[in-house]
Design an enzyme around this catalytic site. Sequence first.
Site, PDB file in Angstrom:
ATOM      1  CG  ASP A  28      -1.826   1.190   1.320  1.00  0.00           C
ATOM      2  OD1 ASP A  28      -2.332   1.620   0.258  1.00  0.00           O
ATOM      3  OD2 ASP A  28      -2.057   1.729   2.427  1.00  0.00           O
ATOM      4  CB  SER A  29       0.271   4.814  -0.488  1.00  0.00           C
ATOM      5  OG  SER A  29      -0.894   4.886   0.310  1.00  0.00           O
ATOM      6  CB  CYS A  81      -3.251   0.370  -2.404  1.00  0.00           C
ATOM      7  SG  CYS A  81      -3.378   2.057  -2.999  1.00  0.00           S
ATOM      8  CD  GLU A 129      -0.011   6.630   6.223  1.00  0.00           C
ATOM      9  OE1 GLU A 129       0.960   5.973   6.581  1.00  0.00           O
ATOM     10  OE2 GLU A 129      -1.013   6.115   5.703  1.00  0.00           O
ATOM     11  CB  CYS A 134      -9.597   4.347   0.729  1.00  0.00           C
ATOM     12  SG  CYS A 134      -7.948   4.856   1.296  1.00  0.00           S
ATOM     13  CG  HIS A 194      -5.225   4.808   4.547  1.00  0.00           C
ATOM     14  ND1 HIS A 194      -4.678   4.345   3.377  1.00  0.00           N
ATOM     15  CD2 HIS A 194      -4.196   5.358   5.255  1.00  0.00           C
ATOM     16  CE1 HIS A 194      -3.371   4.614   3.375  1.00  0.00           C
ATOM     17  NE2 HIS A 194      -3.054   5.227   4.499  1.00  0.00           N
TER      18      HIS A 194
HETATM   19  N1  DGL Z   1      -4.861   3.045   0.979  1.00  0.00           N
HETATM   20  C1  DGL Z   1      -4.977   3.579  -0.309  1.00  0.00           C
HETATM   21  C2  DGL Z   1      -6.183   3.171  -1.075  1.00  0.00           C
HETATM   22  O1  DGL Z   1      -6.773   2.168  -0.761  1.00  0.00           O
HETATM   23  C3  DGL Z   1      -4.232   4.770  -0.748  1.00  0.00           C
HETATM   24  C4  DGL Z   1      -4.462   6.076  -0.098  1.00  0.00           C
HETATM   25  C5  DGL Z   1      -3.515   7.102  -0.678  1.00  0.00           C
HETATM   26  O2  DGL Z   1      -2.298   6.869  -0.601  1.00  0.00           O
HETATM   27  O3  DGL Z   1      -3.982   8.101  -1.226  1.00  0.00           O
HETATM   28  O4  DGL Z   1      -6.559   3.811  -2.020  1.00  0.00           O
END
Ligand code: DGL
Length: 266
Positions: free
Chosen positions: A11-12, A74, A154, A186, A188
């Site tokens: 993931d990022s 992600c 984050e 997402c 997150h």
């Molecule tokens: N966790 C990510 C997603 O599912 C990326 C969030 C990001 O880095 O902008 O899209």
Amino acid sequence: MNKDNPIGIFDSGIGGLTVAKAIRSLLPHESLLYFGDTKHLPYGEKSVHAIQEFSKNIALFLKQKNCKMIVIACNTASSVAYETIKNECPNIEIVNVIDPIVKRITTSNDTKTIGVIGTKRTINSDVYPQKIKSINQNISVKSLATPLLASMIEEGFFNDKISQAIVHNYLKDPALEGIDKLILACTHYPLIHEVIRDFYPQEIDIIDSASQVALHIKDVLTDKQLLANQSQKHRFYVTDYALSFEKSAKFFFGEDIHLEEVSSIH
Ligand code: DGL
């Protein structure tokens, strides 16, 4: 391919840990190799080309580490770089976080109007409406980009007044009016599940990828006879070390983790 090779997950940043955690609890014998591309966070604001390049390089890193499977934990990378990674690593199982959700939505009979929230890149890709509608035309999909949320999480704002104010401001947008389910598109966002649930006065089905993706991974590994017999230590890599990441990661993964910084893959 050796069954006891690790599952690579990327993931990022911290969001993919929600997926890693679900895999660990469903498949405790698997060894996980987690990669957070913290240097390039947030992916949601980057160009398609940039995300494809980052994803390709991470996939090659995971391939060098002998991963038997790569999980794109992600939504942003899943929406624009899935094919790129498949082409780059044709002999490794590649799992994205979108298809298992689309399958769940389109196989349940009770979905009429579904909301999708995610990064700008995920929402602009139109991947959820396209995939859902290609299977079931009768489901109406309402999407909204919620770009502040991943960075907010984050930075450690999960279930407090700040996250509540930002989340409520997004969710009251008329674009999401009348939905009976909400996809957290997402990885997150499960970390702010409670804040999202609290916004709705009525019961609403809030769907995130973590457990759904873990079930899908179990099916794939079973089918390919790649389920591990014994787990080694999980490993965690980031492209830019941050103490806040290590602390949050510990909190969300539920065990002590040691972060290793790799700077040479991009
Ligand atoms: N966790 C990510 C997603 O599912 C990326 C969030 C990001 O880095 O902008 O899209």
